[in-house]
Scaffold this motif. Structure first.
Motif, mmCIF file in Angstrom:
data_model
loop_
_atom_site.group_PDB
_atom_site.id
_atom_site.type_symbol
_atom_site.label_atom_id
_atom_site.label_comp_id
_atom_site.label_asym_id
_atom_site.label_seq_id
_atom_site.Cartn_x
_atom_site.Cartn_y
_atom_site.Cartn_z
ATOM 1 N N ARG A 64 0.933 -1.212 0.202
ATOM 2 C CA ARG A 64 0.041 -0.141 -0.143
ATOM 3 C C ARG A 64 0.924 1.155 -0.070
ATOM 4 O O ARG A 64 0.569 2.118 -0.745
ATOM 5 N N THR A 65 1.873 1.371 0.939
ATOM 6 C CA THR A 65 2.563 2.484 1.012
ATOM 7 C C THR A 65 3.692 2.653 -0.216
ATOM 8 O O THR A 65 3.627 3.776 -0.640
ATOM 9 N N ARG A 66 4.102 1.454 -0.700
ATOM 10 C CA ARG A 66 5.028 1.613 -2.159
ATOM 11 C C ARG A 66 4.297 2.200 -3.171
ATOM 12 O O ARG A 66 4.528 3.080 -3.856
ATOM 13 N N LEU A 67 2.838 1.728 -3.203
ATOM 14 C CA LEU A 67 1.951 1.910 -4.374
ATOM 15 C C LEU A 67 1.542 3.680 -4.301
ATOM 16 O O LEU A 67 1.688 4.289 -5.383
ATOM 17 N N LEU A 68 1.514 4.031 -2.867
ATOM 18 C CA LEU A 68 1.175 5.477 -2.751
ATOM 19 C C LEU A 68 2.391 6.245 -3.216
ATOM 20 O O LEU A 68 2.294 7.452 -3.768
#
Length: 137
Positions: A64-68
């Motif tokens: 999730r964080t990487r995609l954001l």
């Protein structure tokens, strides 16, 4: 000296890439990112964790964080990669991001991206989230 005007370097690069694709695999000449997006719109959450998450680095960033972060980068670069931006939004949602977090990510980098890129990123994100365009509401 010829009468030809100088060729745009980007056009020359694209022409060369098309020629290479035609030589290596004639089927690549008709490749379409839109068709790829329709064929594989969203990876599963498990696939994203494997590719972008904590599979390799247990203490690292989650998918999730990487995609954001990827969404922020795509926005800062002018939100010109429509397919990549829409897929990143869909993948972020699948990885557990909330719609508000996606909007906040784009808004957070707006000072670096500028107004046109921010507006474009928001429009593409809304499209990916299935929300109506401003002129459709």
């Amino acid at each position: 000296m010829t009468d030809e005007s100088p060729q745009n370097p980007f056009d020359a690069m694209m022409k060369q890439a098309q020629e290479m694709a035609r030589t290596l695999n004639p089927a690549l000449e008709a490749f379409s990112f839109k068709e790829l997006e329709a064929f594989w719109p969203t990876m599963t959450r498990d696939a994203m964790e494997m590719m972008f998450g904590r599979t390799v680095n247990k203490d690292g960033l989650d998918a999730r964080t990487r995609l954001l972060l990827i969404l922020a980068g795509l926005t800062i670069h002018g939100a010109q990669a429509d397919t990549a931006l829409r897929q990143t939004v869909r993948h972020a949602l699948e990885a557990g991001a909330k719609k508000q977090e996606i909007v906040e990510t784009i808004g957070q980098v707006s000072v670096f991206a500028g107004v046109p890129a921010t507006a474009r990123a928001l429009a593409l994100a809304r499209e990916a989230m299935g929300e109506p365009k401003d002129d459709e509401s």
